[in-house]
Design an enzyme around this catalytic site. Sequence first.
Site, short mmCIF file in Angstrom:
data_model
loop_
_atom_site.label_atom_id
_atom_site.label_comp_id
_atom_site.label_asym_id
_atom_site.label_seq_id
_atom_site.Cartn_x
_atom_site.Cartn_y
_atom_site.Cartn_z
N PRO A 118 97.96 63.38 -48.14
CA PRO A 118 98.28 62.25 -48.98
C PRO A 118 97.11 61.34 -49.29
O PRO A 118 96.82 60.42 -48.55
CB PRO A 118 99.26 61.47 -48.12
CG PRO A 118 98.84 61.78 -46.70
CD PRO A 118 97.91 62.95 -46.77
N GLU A 119 96.46 61.52 -50.39
CA GLU A 119 95.58 60.49 -50.91
C GLU A 119 96.19 60.08 -52.25
O GLU A 119 97.24 60.58 -52.62
CB GLU A 119 94.15 61.03 -51.08
CG GLU A 119 93.53 61.48 -49.75
CD GLU A 119 92.10 61.97 -49.85
OE1 GLU A 119 91.37 61.42 -50.69
OE2 GLU A 119 91.73 62.88 -49.12
N ARG A 127 103.40 65.69 -37.92
CA ARG A 127 102.68 64.95 -36.88
C ARG A 127 103.27 63.59 -36.55
O ARG A 127 102.73 62.88 -35.71
CB ARG A 127 101.21 64.83 -37.27
CG ARG A 127 100.53 66.20 -37.26
CD ARG A 127 99.08 66.13 -37.71
NE ARG A 127 98.25 65.42 -36.75
CZ ARG A 127 96.95 65.20 -36.93
NH1 ARG A 127 96.35 65.63 -38.02
NH2 ARG A 127 96.25 64.58 -36.02
N HIS A 169 110.89 69.57 -38.44
CA HIS A 169 110.05 68.39 -38.65
C HIS A 169 110.61 67.40 -39.68
O HIS A 169 109.91 66.48 -40.07
CB HIS A 169 108.61 68.77 -39.03
CG HIS A 169 107.96 69.68 -38.05
ND1 HIS A 169 108.02 69.46 -36.69
CD2 HIS A 169 107.23 70.81 -38.21
CE1 HIS A 169 107.35 70.42 -36.07
NE2 HIS A 169 106.87 71.25 -36.96
#
Length: 278
Positions: free
Chosen positions: A2-3, A121, A102
């Site tokens: 994600p940018e 994560r 997840h």
Amino acid sequence: MPELPEVETIVRNLREGENFSLPGRKIQSVDLLWDRTLAFPERENFLTRLPERQVAGVERRGKYILLRLDQGCLLIHLRMSGDVRVEPSFDVDGGRRASALHDRLLFYFEDATRLAFNDTRKFGRVWLVDSPDQVLKDLGPEPLSEDFTASLLAEGLRKHKRQVKPLLLDQSFLAGMGNIYTDEALHLAGIHPARQSDSLTEEEVDRLWAAIRHVLSEGIRQNGSSIDWVYRGGGFQNYFRVYRRVGLPCPVCGTKIVRVVVGQRGTHFCPLCQPLRS
DNA sequence: CCTGAAACCTGTCTGC
DNA sequence: TGCAGACAGGTTTCAG
């Protein structure tokens, strides 16, 4: 994943994707599968406030996704490994579809679709607030807005005495730059990532300003970058000049790209095109 | 003010 | 094969 370009791509798809669009949908229920995903408010408050809320619009600010509701605003930050999916709520047999590995948060809508926040994560965070400014108040300018001029960048760089790459990554300095696009922009501008910010010449600042806008615009045009297992769909990785290209030739001069650590981040650059002293 | 280290997490890849 | 260590697109907090 994600940018800024990846988040912008996601936001555009949520707003007006091929087969769906979020605005107009009403939330029926919410399933919070990992408590720490929720940054604000507490679990009970969050779960009771959301049902019956309708999505009014989808926006981006920096790397944040904003879901404007008829009352309040949901903010989603994907951090390192977050992602969102829109899919049917039910299987062919009519049962509620099992969550994927997840999945951390599920929003069920009245039209039998759901929005899933998936985050391997567990770094990603979600806020439900009355006003998004509570969360976004410290963000720097939007690099692609008209307000972000070369002279504004010059002024900011001069104000600090920091290595230029960590400064560009600082979201209160500029909103949306991440490790990929920073390395790419610095190479395009011919500036060493560890240069002291207040040492750049006017010419270098102009090149850096144009390079930042160029790599971000191209990233969006390519629907972001897909690397490893995380992001899919984007094509900007095919245009990387330095990022994760250690040992490969610089597209400008042929010198081998090297990797160093600057500000705790893996950093890729061309030692010839990006000298430490100009 | 600036820098670096560590923490928060899980998964993949590399080298011995 | 197994295992340790490095590394990953981000941010926050703390020490010096």
